[in-house]
Design a protein around this motif. Structure first.
Motif, PDB file in Angstrom:
ATOM      1  N   GLU A  40       0.841  -1.208   0.000  1.00  0.00           N
ATOM      2  CA  GLU A  40       0.000   0.000   0.000  1.00  0.00           C
ATOM      3  C   GLU A  40       0.872   1.252   0.000  1.00  0.00           C
ATOM      4  OE1 GLU A  40      -3.075   0.144   3.026  1.00  0.00           O
ATOM      5  OE2 GLU A  40      -3.355  -2.024   2.841  1.00  0.00           O
ATOM      6  N   MET A  41       1.920   1.225   0.807  1.00  0.00           N
ATOM      7  CA  MET A  41       2.830   2.368   0.867  1.00  0.00           C
ATOM      8  C   MET A  41       3.463   2.627  -0.499  1.00  0.00           C
ATOM      9  SD  MET A  41       4.714   1.748   4.537  1.00  0.00           S
ATOM     10  CE  MET A  41       5.777   3.191   4.405  1.00  0.00           C
ATOM     11  N   LYS A  42       3.895   1.548  -1.160  1.00  0.00           N
ATOM     12  CA  LYS A  42       4.508   1.686  -2.489  1.00  0.00           C
ATOM     13  C   LYS A  42       3.522   2.295  -3.481  1.00  0.00           C
ATOM     14  CE  LYS A  42       7.192  -1.432  -4.317  1.00  0.00           C
ATOM     15  NZ  LYS A  42       7.775  -2.714  -4.767  1.00  0.00           N
ATOM     16  N   LEU A  43       2.267   1.833  -3.427  1.00  0.00           N
ATOM     17  CA  LEU A  43       1.254   2.354  -4.341  1.00  0.00           C
ATOM     18  C   LEU A  43       1.006   3.846  -4.134  1.00  0.00           C
ATOM     19  CD1 LEU A  43      -1.361  -0.551  -4.343  1.00  0.00           C
ATOM     20  CD2 LEU A  43       0.083   0.201  -6.255  1.00  0.00           C
ATOM     21  N   LEU A  44       1.171   4.291  -2.884  1.00  0.00           N
ATOM     22  CA  LEU A  44       0.987   5.708  -2.576  1.00  0.00           C
ATOM     23  C   LEU A  44       2.246   6.535  -2.828  1.00  0.00           C
ATOM     24  CD1 LEU A  44      -1.073   5.322   0.712  1.00  0.00           C
ATOM     25  CD2 LEU A  44      -1.902   6.144  -1.508  1.00  0.00           C
ATOM     26  N   GLY A  45       3.313   5.867  -3.238  1.00  0.00           N
ATOM     27  CA  GLY A  45       4.559   6.569  -3.526  1.00  0.00           C
ATOM     28  C   GLY A  45       5.364   6.914  -2.285  1.00  0.00           C
ATOM     29  N   LEU A  46       5.072   6.244  -1.164  1.00  0.00           N
ATOM     30  CA  LEU A  46       5.803   6.511   0.072  1.00  0.00           C
ATOM     31  C   LEU A  46       7.108   5.727   0.085  1.00  0.00           C
ATOM     32  CD1 LEU A  46       2.800   6.269   2.568  1.00  0.00           C
ATOM     33  CD2 LEU A  46       3.841   8.343   1.631  1.00  0.00           C
ATOM     34  N   ASP A  47       8.118   6.285   0.715  1.00  0.00           N
ATOM     35  CA  ASP A  47       9.428   5.643   0.829  1.00  0.00           C
ATOM     36  C   ASP A  47       9.309   4.423   1.740  1.00  0.00           C
ATOM     37  OD1 ASP A  47      12.097   4.987   0.912  1.00  0.00           O
ATOM     38  OD2 ASP A  47      12.709   6.766   2.049  1.00  0.00           O
ATOM     39  N   ILE A  48       9.717   3.263   1.222  1.00  0.00           N
ATOM     40  CA  ILE A  48       9.668   2.041   2.033  1.00  0.00           C
ATOM     41  C   ILE A  48      11.064   1.560   2.405  1.00  0.00           C
ATOM     42  CG2 ILE A  48       7.450   1.262   1.150  1.00  0.00           C
ATOM     43  CD1 ILE A  48       9.137  -0.785  -0.561  1.00  0.00           C
ATOM     44  N   GLY A  49      12.082   2.250   1.934  1.00  0.00           N
ATOM     45  CA  GLY A  49      13.448   1.854   2.251  1.00  0.00           C
ATOM     46  C   GLY A  49      13.680   0.388   1.933  1.00  0.00           C
ATOM     47  N   ALA A  50      14.249  -0.323   2.883  1.00  0.00           N
ATOM     48  CA  ALA A  50      14.543  -1.746   2.708  1.00  0.00           C
ATOM     49  C   ALA A  50      13.503  -2.632   3.387  1.00  0.00           C
ATOM     50  CB  ALA A  50      15.930  -2.046   3.273  1.00  0.00           C
ATOM     51  N   LEU A  51      12.358  -2.067   3.754  1.00  0.00           N
ATOM     52  CA  LEU A  51      11.366  -2.830   4.507  1.00  0.00           C
ATOM     53  C   LEU A  51      10.845  -4.052   3.761  1.00  0.00           C
ATOM     54  CD1 LEU A  51       9.337   0.004   6.239  1.00  0.00           C
ATOM     55  CD2 LEU A  51      10.918  -1.622   7.293  1.00  0.00           C
ATOM     56  N   GLN A  52      10.642  -3.933   2.464  1.00  0.00           N
ATOM     57  CA  GLN A  52      10.135  -5.062   1.697  1.00  0.00           C
ATOM     58  C   GLN A  52      11.095  -6.247   1.791  1.00  0.00           C
ATOM     59  OE1 GLN A  52       9.045  -4.083  -2.292  1.00  0.00           O
ATOM     60  NE2 GLN A  52       8.185  -6.084  -2.704  1.00  0.00           N
ATOM     61  N   GLU A  53      12.368  -5.990   1.618  1.00  0.00           N
ATOM     62  CA  GLU A  53      13.364  -7.054   1.688  1.00  0.00           C
ATOM     63  C   GLU A  53      13.471  -7.620   3.105  1.00  0.00           C
ATOM     64  OE1 GLU A  53      13.898  -4.045   0.370  1.00  0.00           O
ATOM     65  OE2 GLU A  53      14.280  -4.435  -1.748  1.00  0.00           O
ATOM     66  N   ILE A  54      13.376  -6.767   4.099  1.00  0.00           N
ATOM     67  CA  ILE A  54      13.486  -7.213   5.491  1.00  0.00           C
ATOM     68  C   ILE A  54      12.304  -8.100   5.855  1.00  0.00           C
ATOM     69  CG2 ILE A  54      13.472  -6.455   7.903  1.00  0.00           C
ATOM     70  CD1 ILE A  54      15.030  -3.927   6.920  1.00  0.00           C
ATOM     71  N   PHE A  55      11.085  -7.685   5.502  1.00  0.00           N
ATOM     72  CA  PHE A  55       9.908  -8.493   5.826  1.00  0.00           C
ATOM     73  C   PHE A  55       9.919  -9.806   5.058  1.00  0.00           C
ATOM     74  CE2 PHE A  55       8.403  -4.975   8.183  1.00  0.00           C
ATOM     75  CZ  PHE A  55       7.363  -5.423   8.977  1.00  0.00           C
ATOM     76  N   ALA A  56      10.342  -9.772   3.802  1.00  0.00           N
ATOM     77  CA  ALA A  56      10.458 -11.019   3.035  1.00  0.00           C
ATOM     78  C   ALA A  56      11.499 -11.931   3.682  1.00  0.00           C
ATOM     79  CB  ALA A  56      10.828 -10.722   1.588  1.00  0.00           C
ATOM     80  N   GLY A  57      12.606 -11.353   4.126  1.00  0.00           N
ATOM     81  CA  GLY A  57      13.638 -12.145   4.811  1.00  0.00           C
ATOM     82  C   GLY A  57      13.119 -12.752   6.100  1.00  0.00           C
ATOM     83  N   MET A  58      12.322 -11.997   6.872  1.00  0.00           N
ATOM     84  CA  MET A  58      11.746 -12.548   8.103  1.00  0.00           C
ATOM     85  C   MET A  58      10.847 -13.730   7.781  1.00  0.00           C
ATOM     86  SD  MET A  58      10.937  -9.442  10.777  1.00  0.00           S
ATOM     87  CE  MET A  58       9.925  -8.446   9.730  1.00  0.00           C
ATOM     88  N   GLN A  59      10.110 -13.624   6.689  1.00  0.00           N
ATOM     89  CA  GLN A  59       9.212 -14.701   6.305  1.00  0.00           C
ATOM     90  C   GLN A  59       9.991 -15.941   5.868  1.00  0.00           C
ATOM     91  OE1 GLN A  59       6.377 -14.171   2.916  1.00  0.00           O
ATOM     92  NE2 GLN A  59       4.924 -14.062   4.618  1.00  0.00           N
ATOM     93  N   ILE A  60      11.008 -15.733   5.068  1.00  0.00           N
ATOM     94  CA  ILE A  60      11.805 -16.849   4.560  1.00  0.00           C
ATOM     95  C   ILE A  60      12.618 -17.506   5.671  1.00  0.00           C
ATOM     96  CG2 ILE A  60      13.769 -17.431   3.066  1.00  0.00           C
ATOM     97  CD1 ILE A  60      12.683 -15.204   1.155  1.00  0.00           C
ATOM     98  N   MET A  61      13.164 -16.706   6.578  1.00  0.00           N
ATOM     99  CA  MET A  61      14.067 -17.220   7.611  1.00  0.00           C
ATOM    100  C   MET A  61      13.383 -17.435   8.968  1.00  0.00           C
ATOM    101  SD  MET A  61      16.760 -17.605   5.863  1.00  0.00           S
ATOM    102  CE  MET A  61      17.922 -18.023   7.135  1.00  0.00           C
ATOM    103  N   CYS A  62      12.067 -17.542   8.986  1.00  0.00           N
ATOM    104  CA  CYS A  62      11.367 -17.628  10.262  1.00  0.00           C
ATOM    105  C   CYS A  62      11.788 -18.846  11.082  1.00  0.00           C
ATOM    106  CB  CYS A  62       9.856 -17.603  10.063  1.00  0.00           C
ATOM    107  SG  CYS A  62       9.190 -18.983   9.127  1.00  0.00           S
ATOM    108  N   GLY A  63      12.271 -19.889  10.450  1.00  0.00           N
ATOM    109  CA  GLY A  63      12.706 -21.069  11.173  1.00  0.00           C
ATOM    110  C   GLY A  63      14.063 -20.912  11.840  1.00  0.00           C
ATOM    111  N   ASN A  64      14.844 -19.939  11.418  1.00  0.00           N
ATOM    112  CA  ASN A  64      16.165 -19.686  11.981  1.00  0.00           C
ATOM    113  C   ASN A  64      16.065 -18.490  12.926  1.00  0.00           C
ATOM    114  OD1 ASN A  64      18.819 -18.867  12.494  1.00  0.00           O
ATOM    115  ND2 ASN A  64      19.535 -19.545  10.488  1.00  0.00           N
TER     116      ASN A  64
END
Length: 111
Positions: A40-64
């Motif tokens: 939603e933030m991206k669609l509104l043109g808001l700065d998301i920094g590295a949040l997308q990559e961080i949240f994806a990493g949390m999802q992928i690495m949740c077992g570690n």
């Protein structure tokens, strides 16, 4: 508007961080919600920094849990960076934590 989105993301990260015995399924549910907020933030043109990559990493690495803990710290730091001077409204100011007071203003310090 940006503050509300970032505050919601901070709440998600805190929930993951402070939940005792959280399951991988719960982490995935939390991060799914976070990724939708980021979209939603991206669609509104808001700065998301590295949040997308961080949240994806949390999802992928949740077992570690070691890597997950590092990603949680990174998420807090990125959210605080994006909040800028409004970060104290989410994280507060104290000498032993994320922020400390300098000349009536709060500045981010490395955790």
């Amino acid at each position: 508007m940006r503050f509300n989105y970032l505050n919601e993301l901070a709440d998600i990260v805190v929930n993951i961080d402070e939940s005792k015995n959280i399951t991988d399924g719960h982490i995935i549910n939390f991060t799914d919600h976070g990724i939708r907020v980021i979209a939603e933030m991206k669609l509104l043109g808001l700065d998301i920094g590295a949040l997308q990559e961080i949240f994806a990493g949390m999802q992928i690495m949740c077992g570690n849990r070691v890597v997950l803990s590092e990603l949680i710290d990174m998420a807090h730091e990125e959210i605080a960076r994006l909040l800028g001077t409004d970060a104290w409204r989410v994280y507060g100011c104290d000498e032993g934590g994320w922020f400390f007071e300098i000349d009536d203003a709060c500045e981010k310090v490395a955790a």
